[in-house]
Design an enzyme around this catalytic site. Structure first.
Site, PDB file in Angstrom:
ATOM      1  N   TYR A  50       0.837  -1.197   0.000  1.00 27.24           N
ATOM      2  CA  TYR A  50       0.000   0.000   0.000  1.00 27.24           C
ATOM      3  C   TYR A  50       0.873   1.249   0.000  1.00 27.24           C
ATOM      4  O   TYR A  50       1.866   1.327   0.699  1.00 27.24           O
ATOM      5  CB  TYR A  50      -0.907   0.048   1.219  1.00 27.24           C
ATOM      6  CG  TYR A  50      -1.965  -1.021   1.288  1.00 27.24           C
ATOM      7  CD1 TYR A  50      -2.228  -1.855   0.216  1.00 27.24           C
ATOM      8  CD2 TYR A  50      -2.714  -1.201   2.438  1.00 27.24           C
ATOM      9  CE1 TYR A  50      -3.190  -2.837   0.283  1.00 27.24           C
ATOM     10  CE2 TYR A  50      -3.683  -2.178   2.529  1.00 27.24           C
ATOM     11  CZ  TYR A  50      -3.923  -3.001   1.450  1.00 27.24           C
ATOM     12  OH  TYR A  50      -4.887  -3.964   1.531  1.00 27.24           O
ATOM     13  N   HIS A 119      -0.950 -11.896   1.941  1.00 20.98           N
ATOM     14  CA  HIS A 119      -1.879 -11.079   1.154  1.00 20.98           C
ATOM     15  C   HIS A 119      -2.621 -11.895   0.094  1.00 20.98           C
ATOM     16  O   HIS A 119      -3.819 -11.685  -0.145  1.00 20.98           O
ATOM     17  CB  HIS A 119      -1.092  -9.950   0.491  1.00 20.98           C
ATOM     18  CG  HIS A 119      -1.885  -8.716   0.268  1.00 20.98           C
ATOM     19  ND1 HIS A 119      -1.327  -7.469   0.171  1.00 20.98           N
ATOM     20  CD2 HIS A 119      -3.214  -8.510   0.115  1.00 20.98           C
ATOM     21  CE1 HIS A 119      -2.262  -6.562  -0.027  1.00 20.98           C
ATOM     22  NE2 HIS A 119      -3.414  -7.172  -0.071  1.00 20.98           N
ATOM     23  N   PRO A 199     -16.071  -3.038   2.681  1.00 18.60           N
ATOM     24  CA  PRO A 199     -17.420  -3.335   3.180  1.00 18.60           C
ATOM     25  C   PRO A 199     -18.489  -2.369   2.665  1.00 18.60           C
ATOM     26  O   PRO A 199     -19.673  -2.624   2.835  1.00 18.60           O
ATOM     27  CB  PRO A 199     -17.255  -3.202   4.702  1.00 18.60           C
ATOM     28  CG  PRO A 199     -16.158  -2.204   4.868  1.00 18.60           C
ATOM     29  CD  PRO A 199     -15.200  -2.497   3.744  1.00 18.60           C
ATOM     30  N   LEU A 200     -18.037  -1.286   2.026  1.00 20.92           N
ATOM     31  CA  LEU A 200     -18.971  -0.336   1.433  1.00 20.92           C
ATOM     32  C   LEU A 200     -18.915  -0.386  -0.093  1.00 20.92           C
ATOM     33  O   LEU A 200     -19.155   0.613  -0.778  1.00 20.92           O
ATOM     34  CB  LEU A 200     -18.675   1.082   1.940  1.00 20.92           C
ATOM     35  CG  LEU A 200     -18.886   1.260   3.455  1.00 20.92           C
ATOM     36  CD1 LEU A 200     -18.469   2.648   3.902  1.00 20.92           C
ATOM     37  CD2 LEU A 200     -20.330   0.972   3.848  1.00 20.92           C
ATOM     38  N   GLY A 201     -18.596  -1.580  -0.622  1.00 29.30           N
ATOM     39  CA  GLY A 201     -18.634  -1.760  -2.067  1.00 29.30           C
ATOM     40  C   GLY A 201     -17.721  -0.827  -2.827  1.00 29.30           C
ATOM     41  O   GLY A 201     -18.129  -0.273  -3.847  1.00 29.30           O
ATOM     42  N   ARG A 202     -16.497  -0.654  -2.306  1.00 29.31           N
ATOM     43  CA  ARG A 202     -15.519   0.255  -2.930  1.00 29.31           C
ATOM     44  C   ARG A 202     -16.094   1.666  -3.095  1.00 29.31           C
ATOM     45  O   ARG A 202     -15.808   2.362  -4.065  1.00 29.31           O
ATOM     46  CB  ARG A 202     -15.036  -0.303  -4.266  1.00 29.31           C
ATOM     47  CG  ARG A 202     -14.396  -1.685  -4.135  1.00 29.31           C
ATOM     48  CD  ARG A 202     -13.884  -2.220  -5.450  1.00 29.31           C
ATOM     49  NE  ARG A 202     -13.477  -3.607  -5.299  1.00 29.31           N
ATOM     50  CZ  ARG A 202     -12.282  -4.008  -4.877  1.00 29.31           C
ATOM     51  NH1 ARG A 202     -11.371  -3.107  -4.583  1.00 29.31           N
ATOM     52  NH2 ARG A 202     -11.993  -5.294  -4.754  1.00 29.31           N
ATOM     53  N   PHE A 204     -19.306   2.467  -3.434  1.00 25.78           N
ATOM     54  CA  PHE A 204     -20.621   2.544  -4.084  1.00 25.78           C
ATOM     55  C   PHE A 204     -21.732   2.614  -3.046  1.00 25.78           C
ATOM     56  O   PHE A 204     -22.762   3.269  -3.249  1.00 25.78           O
ATOM     57  CB  PHE A 204     -20.830   1.327  -4.987  1.00 25.78           C
ATOM     58  CG  PHE A 204     -21.546   1.634  -6.268  1.00 25.78           C
ATOM     59  CD1 PHE A 204     -20.962   1.385  -7.491  1.00 25.78           C
ATOM     60  CD2 PHE A 204     -22.815   2.192  -6.271  1.00 25.78           C
ATOM     61  CE1 PHE A 204     -21.624   1.673  -8.683  1.00 25.78           C
ATOM     62  CE2 PHE A 204     -23.486   2.489  -7.444  1.00 25.78           C
ATOM     63  CZ  PHE A 204     -22.876   2.230  -8.655  1.00 25.78           C
TER      64      PHE A 204
END
Length: 317
Positions: A50, A119, A199-202, A204
């Site tokens: 990252y 990973h 968890p928030l759909g990237r 969306f």
């Protein structure tokens, strides 16, 4: 702050963690990390890869996390990962594992890593060798707990037979529910915790993305099938239904999506990523959202398993 246990060896973390993948190396990110800790968030998720794109080297995001949390080591559970490369594919051979953990310890400025994930599984190295090496790192005091990321069921089972796995991480949200088939039942059987990323759909499922043009020209999501063409339109229709339900519950769509996720199991700890402290505060509000059986049934009706149009990654539909 509510807490949850990951695995059977005593790892206790906040019920909601913080993903740091998209954080730029700047003072706002430092304030967000420190502010999250002040609010009771204890699980911080990074990886050696990252920040590479922004920093031009491995370990960029780890250095940010280490710098921000310096002096508060006893309050934070820091998770990082190894094994993703751009040129050689996933790696997990013993020499690479040992080299990687030392590099991450240096980047983070730590004496030990709380939770260390592979990973991605290395198809060229038996998982028993990788986990055996990680078990040696536990004995040496370099890491405390072992995790796997995006690992299939057979790999998880074989790994857990070598050394207890504390947590498995993969994508899970209202529009990515593939793990419900095999992974979640297996983790429950083995007593392994689950840490959903995206968890928030990237993004969306935040309700902030209304058109394709809302994504910056250099936004990686422009290349993902679910954000393109007819897929985008179909997915947006479902998001609007979820948003309507969130309004009826008196919460944001993000809070509803996170509350639904945490309702799927006592050992599920989502790690929504954000750059801004106000988003951390909003996400933590999900802990106060109570979903009744009727609420869960309604969510299932408007957002059933498999409803998302398009594949999770580029090149997969």
């Amino acid at each position: 702050m509510q807490t949850k246990r990951l695995g059977q060896e005593g790892l206790e973390v906040s019920a909601l963690g913080l993903g740091t993948m998209m954080m730029p190396d700047n003072e706002e990110s430092v304030r967000t990390l420190q502010g999250a800790l002040d609010l009771g968030v204890t699980l911080f998720d990074t990886a050696d890869i990252y920040g590479e794109f922004a920093q031009g080297r491995f370990g960029g995001n780890e250095k940010l996390v280490g710098r921000a949390l310096k002096g508060r080591r006893d309050q934070a559970i820091i998770a990082t990962k190894f094994g993703v490369t751009h040129t050689q594919g996933p790696k997990g051979d013993p020499a690479y594992v040992k080299k990687s953990v030392d590099a991450s310890l240096y980047s983070l400025g730590l004496d030990y890593i709380d939770l260390y994930y592979q990973h991605r599984p290395d198809p060229g190295t038996p998982i028993e060798e990788t986990i055996g090496t990680m078990a040696e790192l536990v004995k040496a005091g370099k890491i405390r707990y072992i995790g796997l990321s995006e690992a299939p069921a057979d790999i998880i089972r074989r790994a857990h037979a070598v050394h207890p796995i504390a947590a498995v991480q993969t994508e899970y949200s209202l529009w990515s529910r593939e793990v419900e088939d095999e992974i979640l039942p297996l983790l429950k059987q083995l007593g392994i915790g689950f840490v959903p990323y995206s968890p928030l759909g990237r993004g969306f499922l935040t309700g902030q993305i209304k058109t394709f043009e809302d994504l910056a020209e250099d936004d990686y999501r422009r290349h993902y099938p679910r954000f393109q063409g007819e897929n985008f339109v179909k997915n947006l229709e479902v998001v609007k239904l979820i948003e309507q339900m969130a309004a009826q519950k008196g919460c944001s769509i993000s809070q509803l999506a996170l509350a639904w996720l945490m309702a799927q199991g006592e050992d599920i700890v989502p790690i929504p990523g954000t750059k801004r402290l106000e988003r951390v505060q909003e996400n933590l509000g999900a802990l106060e959202v109570v979903l009744t059986p009727a609420d869960l049934a309604e969510i299932e009706r408007i957002s059933p398993k498999g409803m998302a149009a398009g594949g999770r990654f580029p090149g997969r539909g």
